[in-house]
Scaffold this motif. Structure first.
Motif, PDB file in Angstrom:
ATOM      1  N   SER A  58       0.840  -1.193   0.000  1.00 39.11           N
ATOM      2  CA  SER A  58       0.000   0.000   0.000  1.00 39.11           C
ATOM      3  C   SER A  58       0.877   1.246   0.000  1.00 39.11           C
ATOM      4  CB  SER A  58      -0.911   0.039   1.236  1.00 39.11           C
ATOM      5  OG  SER A  58      -1.735  -1.092   1.312  1.00 39.11           O
ATOM      6  N   PRO A  62      -2.061   9.682   3.180  1.00 37.80           N
ATOM      7  CA  PRO A  62      -1.948  11.046   2.631  1.00 37.80           C
ATOM      8  C   PRO A  62      -1.485  12.046   3.700  1.00 37.80           C
ATOM      9  CG  PRO A  62      -4.052  10.046   2.056  1.00 37.80           C
ATOM     10  CD  PRO A  62      -3.440   9.177   3.103  1.00 37.80           C
ATOM     11  N   ALA A 249      -1.696  12.012  -2.485  1.00 34.80           N
ATOM     12  CA  ALA A 249      -2.948  11.337  -2.820  1.00 34.80           C
ATOM     13  C   ALA A 249      -2.747   9.912  -3.313  1.00 34.80           C
ATOM     14  CB  ALA A 249      -3.699  12.143  -3.883  1.00 34.80           C
ATOM     15  N   ARG A 250      -1.523   9.398  -3.242  1.00 35.26           N
ATOM     16  CA  ARG A 250      -1.279   8.033  -3.735  1.00 35.26           C
ATOM     17  C   ARG A 250      -2.206   7.008  -3.101  1.00 35.26           C
ATOM     18  NH1 ARG A 250       4.844   7.174  -2.466  1.00 35.26           N
ATOM     19  NH2 ARG A 250       4.463   8.964  -1.072  1.00 35.26           N
ATOM     20  N   ALA A 251      -2.429   7.138  -1.812  1.00 31.12           N
ATOM     21  CA  ALA A 251      -3.247   6.146  -1.119  1.00 31.12           C
ATOM     22  C   ALA A 251      -4.696   6.169  -1.580  1.00 31.12           C
ATOM     23  CB  ALA A 251      -3.174   6.380   0.392  1.00 31.12           C
ATOM     24  N   TRP A 252      -5.158   7.312  -2.078  1.00 26.95           N
ATOM     25  CA  TRP A 252      -6.529   7.389  -2.588  1.00 26.95           C
ATOM     26  C   TRP A 252      -6.615   6.857  -4.011  1.00 26.95           C
ATOM     27  CZ3 TRP A 252      -6.576  13.117  -0.732  1.00 26.95           C
ATOM     28  CH2 TRP A 252      -6.764  13.144   0.650  1.00 26.95           C
ATOM     29  N   LEU A 253      -5.602   7.111  -4.816  1.00 30.78           N
ATOM     30  CA  LEU A 253      -5.633   6.670  -6.207  1.00 30.78           C
ATOM     31  C   LEU A 253      -5.358   5.181  -6.347  1.00 30.78           C
ATOM     32  CD1 LEU A 253      -3.717   9.638  -7.904  1.00 30.78           C
ATOM     33  CD2 LEU A 253      -6.166   9.141  -8.056  1.00 30.78           C
ATOM     34  N   PRO A 255      -5.306   1.794  -4.076  1.00 28.91           N
ATOM     35  CA  PRO A 255      -5.584   1.170  -2.779  1.00 28.91           C
ATOM     36  C   PRO A 255      -4.589   0.052  -2.477  1.00 28.91           C
ATOM     37  CG  PRO A 255      -7.088   0.338  -4.441  1.00 28.91           C
ATOM     38  CD  PRO A 255      -6.282   1.413  -5.106  1.00 28.91           C
ATOM     39  N   ALA A 274      -6.983   6.280 -12.636  1.00 32.51           N
ATOM     40  CA  ALA A 274      -5.915   6.640 -11.706  1.00 32.51           C
ATOM     41  C   ALA A 274      -4.581   6.781 -12.435  1.00 32.51           C
ATOM     42  CB  ALA A 274      -5.805   5.577 -10.607  1.00 32.51           C
TER      43      ALA A 274
END
Length: 352
Positions: A58, A62, A249-253, A255, A274
């Motif tokens: 993961s 953010p 924002a990597r964790a949102w784009l 998962p 993404a």
């Protein structure tokens, strides 16, 4: 009696300086390093860790630290190419005769698209580093299709990336990228040129005549420095801000990566979108996809990333917002997503 003095250097001098920067810069930043990197890929079947999240399953949460860490890693990977892109993007406006750009890339037929795509192949730049050059070409009235073909061709048809991909992921992935990449670069460029209206063509011709007159006067070097300064001041701040935001924002784009991300259409579409939004350095998609596949992700989402991570990103789209009409950039973004979905479906259908 006309006393106006034209102090601009002869066109041959401008060409020589431009070609020297292009050849020496590309050799130092791209050609020579990638030549040696290809041997590393052949021997180790790897070109490094995923810049997205390393070996973890993961991305980090953010936070400001996540943003800074990604921006630092990304900046170290691309800063030389970005400097070269700014130099070339300003030099093509100040040193190269405007009539040449218009003659080779300015027509609204397929010829300018073919020229743009072919000229992109030795560039091997990521989407953001190629953006200043595209902005320079558009400022000298390259057609929308020709400029877009040059922009997308730099990353999608990058011969070094195709070689890395073959050694790391397998040559079937290279074949998929090459076939769809050719269709994307040249097909989309042709389509965009078809959208140019006669009124837009006449306006471009009138603006070109003014540019030619301006280019014939004044100091070539001073003009180059002015253009370079304007491009750097306009492009770099927004670029840094957007890279920081995407790093956070990597964790949102993206998962948690694992077997639960299978070959369903929803996952393919999600990763296609993404990938289109996110920003990576040249060939960064290769270790990203390798890491995700090793964690058990389906080949469908991997295929989507194969076609959407390299060609465009939020920062590169923002950098070219003044060079193209909004509808052109919207068409480019949507088309890239559609090609990503197609790649995912094909990878799944062929049992990659």
């Amino acid at each position: 009696m006309n006393t106006t003095r034209h102090t601009s250097a002869p066109p041959a001098a401008g060409w020589m300086i431009f070609l020297l920067i292009a050849v020496a810069g590309l050799f130092y930043v791209k050609w020579f390093p990638y030549y040696h990197r290809a041997f590393t890929a052949a021997e180790t079947h790897s070109i490094g860790k995923s810049i997205l999240m390393g070996t973890a399953a993961s991305p980090p949460a953010p936070t400001l630290q996540a943003a800074l860490d990604y921006a630092w890693a990304y900046g170290k990977a691309i800063w030389q190419a970005m400097v070269l892109g700014l130099l070339l993007g300003s030099a093509v406006q100040a040193l190269v005769p405007a009539q040449w750009v218009a003659r080779v890339l300015g027509r609204n037929g397929f010829g300018s698209v073919a020229a743009g795509g072919l000229l992109a192949i030795p560039g091997m730049m990521c989407t953001c580093c190629a953006a200043p050059v595209v902005a320079g070409l558009r400022a000298r009235h390259a057609s929308p299709g020709g400029a877009i073909a040059f922009w997308l061709g730099n990353s999608v048809l990058n011969p070094a990336t195709l070689v890395f991909m073959g050694f790391v992921l397998g040559w079937h992935w290279t074949a998929l990228r090459l076939v769809l990449g050719v269709a994307l670069v040249f097909g989309l460029g042709w389509f965009l040129n078809r959208l140019v209206t006669p009124q837009e063509s006449r306006a471009a011709d009138e603006q070109l005549a003014q540019v030619v007159m301006q280019q014939a006067e004044g100091s070539m070097f001073a003009r180059w420095m002015r253009i370079l300064g304007r491009m750097a001041v306009r492009l770099i701040p927004e670029y840094i801000v957007l890279v920081l935001l995407l790093g956070a924002a990597r964790a949102w784009l993206f998962p948690h990566i694992g077997p639960e991300i299978g070959n369903g259409l929803v996952w393919i579409v999600a990763f296609a979108v993404a990938g289109m939004l996110f920003v990576i350095p040249t060939a960064g998609e290769v270790p990203i996809i390798q890491a995700m596949l090793s964690l058990g992700m389906g080949v469908g989402p991997a295929g989507a990333l194969l076609m959407t991570l390299p060609p465009v990103s939020v920062p590169s789209l923002a950098m070219l917002a003044r060079s193209f009409r909004p509808r052109v950039l919207a068409i480019v973004a949507v088309t890239v997503v559609l090609f990503g979905i197609a790649a995912g479906l094909i990878a799944m259908g062929l049992g990659f």
